[in-house]
Design a protein around this motif. Structure first.
Motif, PDB file in Angstrom:
ATOM      1  N   LEU A 154       4.332   1.430  -3.624  1.00 34.66           N
ATOM      2  CA  LEU A 154       3.839   1.582  -1.816  1.00 34.66           C
ATOM      3  C   LEU A 154       4.890   2.354  -0.954  1.00 34.66           C
ATOM      4  N   TYR A 155       3.246   2.545   0.454  1.00 37.76           N
ATOM      5  CA  TYR A 155       3.633   3.966   1.115  1.00 37.76           C
ATOM      6  C   TYR A 155       3.283   3.146   2.363  1.00 37.76           C
ATOM      7  N   ARG A 156       3.883   3.485   3.371  1.00 41.96           N
ATOM      8  CA  ARG A 156       3.293   3.106   5.019  1.00 41.96           C
ATOM      9  C   ARG A 156       2.791   4.084   5.755  1.00 41.96           C
ATOM     10  N   ASP A 157       2.031   3.026   6.958  1.00 43.61           N
ATOM     11  CA  ASP A 157       1.214   3.519   8.017  1.00 43.61           C
ATOM     12  C   ASP A 157       0.125   4.373   7.019  1.00 43.61           C
ATOM     13  N   PRO A 158      -1.476   3.225   7.283  1.00 44.72           N
ATOM     14  CA  PRO A 158      -0.889   1.881   7.244  1.00 44.72           C
ATOM     15  C   PRO A 158      -0.267   1.649   5.339  1.00 44.72           C
ATOM     16  N   GLY A 175       8.608  -0.096  -5.912  1.00 46.45           N
ATOM     17  CA  GLY A 175       9.349   1.393  -5.373  1.00 46.45           C
ATOM     18  C   GLY A 175       8.314   2.388  -4.438  1.00 46.45           C
ATOM     19  N   ILE A 176       9.041   2.293  -2.855  1.00 41.50           N
ATOM     20  CA  ILE A 176       8.998   3.416  -1.560  1.00 41.50           C
ATOM     21  C   ILE A 176       8.345   4.770  -2.298  1.00 41.50           C
ATOM     22  N   VAL A 177       7.361   5.524  -2.292  1.00 42.18           N
ATOM     23  CA  VAL A 177       6.767   6.861  -2.369  1.00 42.18           C
ATOM     24  C   VAL A 177       6.180   7.516  -1.202  1.00 42.18           C
ATOM     25  N   GLU A 178       6.949   8.845  -1.208  1.00 38.09           N
ATOM     26  CA  GLU A 178       6.169   9.842  -0.266  1.00 38.09           C
ATOM     27  C   GLU A 178       4.265   9.537   0.096  1.00 38.09           C
ATOM     28  N   PRO A 179       3.892   9.583   1.115  1.00 33.70           N
ATOM     29  CA  PRO A 179       2.023   9.513   1.006  1.00 33.70           C
ATOM     30  C   PRO A 179       1.829  11.128   0.494  1.00 33.70           C
ATOM     31  N   GLU A 237      -5.880   4.746  -4.571  1.00 31.62           N
ATOM     32  CA  GLU A 237      -5.285   4.453  -3.590  1.00 31.62           C
ATOM     33  C   GLU A 237      -5.632   3.264  -2.797  1.00 31.62           C
ATOM     34  N   PHE A 238      -5.056   2.020  -2.336  1.00 31.51           N
ATOM     35  CA  PHE A 238      -5.664   1.035  -1.472  1.00 31.51           C
ATOM     36  C   PHE A 238      -4.624   0.330  -0.498  1.00 31.51           C
ATOM     37  N   THR A 239      -5.207   0.308   0.923  1.00 28.77           N
ATOM     38  CA  THR A 239      -4.208  -0.320   1.770  1.00 28.77           C
ATOM     39  C   THR A 239      -4.493  -1.862   1.253  1.00 28.77           C
ATOM     40  N   LEU A 240      -3.046  -2.590   1.125  1.00 28.48           N
ATOM     41  CA  LEU A 240      -2.802  -3.747   1.218  1.00 28.48           C
ATOM     42  C   LEU A 240      -3.876  -4.310   1.890  1.00 28.48           C
ATOM     43  N   GLU A 241      -4.385  -4.270   3.360  1.00 34.47           N
ATOM     44  CA  GLU A 241      -4.955  -4.766   3.612  1.00 34.47           C
ATOM     45  C   GLU A 241      -6.206  -4.688   3.558  1.00 34.47           C
ATOM     46  N   ALA A 301       3.556 -10.716   3.344  1.00 33.57           N
ATOM     47  CA  ALA A 301       2.807 -10.752   4.580  1.00 33.57           C
ATOM     48  C   ALA A 301       3.196 -10.255   5.948  1.00 33.57           C
ATOM     49  N   PRO A 302       4.567 -11.404   6.315  1.00 32.42           N
ATOM     50  CA  PRO A 302       5.920 -10.974   7.436  1.00 32.42           C
ATOM     51  C   PRO A 302       5.528  -9.031   8.109  1.00 32.42           C
ATOM     52  N   LEU A 303       4.936  -8.186   7.282  1.00 28.32           N
ATOM     53  CA  LEU A 303       5.077  -6.938   7.244  1.00 28.32           C
ATOM     54  C   LEU A 303       3.732  -6.359   8.027  1.00 28.32           C
ATOM     55  N   LEU A 304       2.824  -7.114   7.491  1.00 27.81           N
ATOM     56  CA  LEU A 304       1.133  -7.020   7.641  1.00 27.81           C
ATOM     57  C   LEU A 304       0.307  -7.687   8.566  1.00 27.81           C
TER      58      LEU A 304
END
Length: 183
Positions: free
Chosen positions: A31-35, A110-114, A130-134, A180-183
């Motif tokens: 996973l990675y963030r933003d989004p 695991g968190i990875v760098e985008p 690579e797919f957004t969770l949204e 879900a609480p993070l999305l």
């Protein structure tokens, strides 16, 4: 807002859970963030097993004593070129069974760098996705699929024409429910 780690199982908690299957395997759920995005592989269409299917990088243990977290990291490096040192393991999801092949699959998050450059394993991986969770949430539906002559009802996720089903979809469903609480 809760931390990602707080929404997941610890690897020890996951190891105590059971799932159908006689052979242990592990996958990495990168996973990675933003989004929030996750990384999956599309297997080559000419493979004997799981041809053309979409899955998380992973596979079976090299030997019975191999820690399943190591299995997931090793397989991700082999399949997509993800350096294990660049993965922060933050938790696990409940194991799932594969009905046809008899695997009990343990997912590790695991968190990875985008912005990474993926190196797909030519013998196994057609492409890295690579797919957004949204987008995955938007593409969710329950479907009855026919596999090897057997009808199965499974969660599915369709994004950009790519169908995710089976054990990978069940892992995604667990991930999306917990996050879900993070999305």
């Amino acid at each position: 807002m809760p931390e990602l780690r707080d929404l997941l199982l610890t690897p020890e908690q996951a190891a105590e859970l059971d799932a159908p299957g006689t052979k242990d395997a592990a996958v990495l759920v990168p996973l990675y963030r933003d989004p929030w995005k996750t990384i999956l592989t599309e297997r080559r269409p000419d493979l004997r097993r799981h041809a053309g299917e979409i899955s998380f990088p992973g596979g079976r243990q090299d030997h019975p004593a191999e820690d399943l977290r190591s299995t997931a990291l090793r397989e991700a490096e082999e399949e997509i070129g993800l350096d294990p040192a660049g993965v922060e393991l933050v938790g696990a999801l409940p194991p799932v069974g594969t009905f046809v092949t008899g695997y009990r699959v343990f997912p590790f998050v695991g968190i990875v760098e985008p912005g990474q450059t993926w190196r797909p394993q030519a013998s196994e991986v057609a492409q890295v996705l690579e797919f957004t969770l949204e987008d995955l949430l938007a593409g969710h539906e329950m479907q009855r699929l026919l596999r090897k002559g057997v009808p199965i009802k499974t969660p599915t996720y369709t994004v950009e024409g790519h169908l995710v089903w089976g054990a990978t979809a069940r892992i995604l469903q667990s991930l999306l429910e917990r996050l879900a609480p993070l999305l």
